[in-house]
Design a protein around this motif. Sequence first.
Motif, PDB file in Angstrom:
ATOM      1  N   TYR A   1      -1.182   3.589  10.768  1.00  0.00           N
ATOM      2  CA  TYR A   1      -1.515   2.090  10.137  1.00  0.00           C
ATOM      3  C   TYR A   1      -0.869   0.949  10.790  1.00  0.00           C
ATOM      4  CZ  TYR A   1      -3.865   4.561   6.288  1.00  0.00           C
ATOM      5  OH  TYR A   1      -4.707   5.360   5.452  1.00  0.00           O
ATOM      6  N   LEU A   2       0.345   1.475  11.054  1.00  0.00           N
ATOM      7  CA  LEU A   2       1.205   0.290  12.043  1.00  0.00           C
ATOM      8  C   LEU A   2       0.405  -0.180  13.212  1.00  0.00           C
ATOM      9  CD1 LEU A   2       4.682   1.535  11.586  1.00  0.00           C
ATOM     10  CD2 LEU A   2       3.734  -0.336  10.517  1.00  0.00           C
TER      11      LEU A   2
ATOM     12  N   ARG B   1       1.041  -1.286  -0.105  1.00  0.00           N
ATOM     13  CA  ARG B   1      -0.048  -0.215  -0.017  1.00  0.00           C
ATOM     14  C   ARG B   1       0.865   1.397  -0.115  1.00  0.00           C
ATOM     15  NH1 ARG B   1      -1.821   4.353   0.392  1.00  0.00           N
ATOM     16  NH2 ARG B   1      -3.678   5.018   1.384  1.00  0.00           N
ATOM     17  N   PHE B   2       1.986   1.202   0.519  1.00  0.00           N
ATOM     18  CA  PHE B   2       2.958   2.426   0.651  1.00  0.00           C
ATOM     19  C   PHE B   2       4.279   2.202  -0.097  1.00  0.00           C
ATOM     20  CE2 PHE B   2       0.231   2.689   4.418  1.00  0.00           C
ATOM     21  CZ  PHE B   2      -0.278   4.083   4.377  1.00  0.00           C
TER      22      PHE B   2
ATOM     23  N   GLU C   1       7.653   5.308   5.663  1.00  0.00           N
ATOM     24  CA  GLU C   1       6.556   6.207   5.125  1.00  0.00           C
ATOM     25  C   GLU C   1       5.210   5.808   5.593  1.00  0.00           C
ATOM     26  OE1 GLU C   1       6.414   7.324   0.831  1.00  0.00           O
ATOM     27  OE2 GLU C   1       8.574   7.783   0.869  1.00  0.00           O
ATOM     28  N   ILE C   2       5.043   4.416   6.325  1.00  0.00           N
ATOM     29  CA  ILE C   2       3.932   3.919   6.702  1.00  0.00           C
ATOM     30  C   ILE C   2       3.786   4.950   8.065  1.00  0.00           C
ATOM     31  CG2 ILE C   2       2.677   2.091   7.678  1.00  0.00           C
ATOM     32  CD1 ILE C   2       4.769   0.098   6.083  1.00  0.00           C
TER      33      ILE C   2
END
Length: 108
Positions: free
Chosen positions: A52-53, A40-41, A47-48
Motif C-alpha cells: 500500500y505504501l 484505512r488502517f 500496520e500499513i
Amino acid sequence: MKKPGKLAALTRRSIERTALLVMMDIGCIAMAYFFALLFRFDFRIQEIPGIYLNGYLHTVPIWIALALVMFVCCRLYNSLLSMASISQLVAIMCAYLLLGPLYALAAW
C-alpha cells in the motif's frame, strides 16, 4: 537602472502567488491522500502493508499532476482568492467532479 513598472510588479506578484498556491495544493493533495491511507488502517502507520505504501508512492505524483491539470483547466489559479464567489465555488466543484471519475478509472 530602471525601476520595474507597476505592471511588471503586478505580474511578478501574480506569478509568485500562483506558485505558492500550486505548492500548497501539492502539499494538501499529498497529505489528504496519505491521511486517507492512514484512515484505512486506523491511523496505525506501522500496520500499513508495504504494498500500500508503494502504491501510494507510485500513484501520488500522478494524482497530483491530474489534479493540477484539472485546476488549471477549471481556471482556479486565474482569480483572486480575496474575491472568491459562487463562480469560484462552482469551478472548484467542477474540478473535483471531473477528478472523481478519473480516480475511479485509475483505481479500477
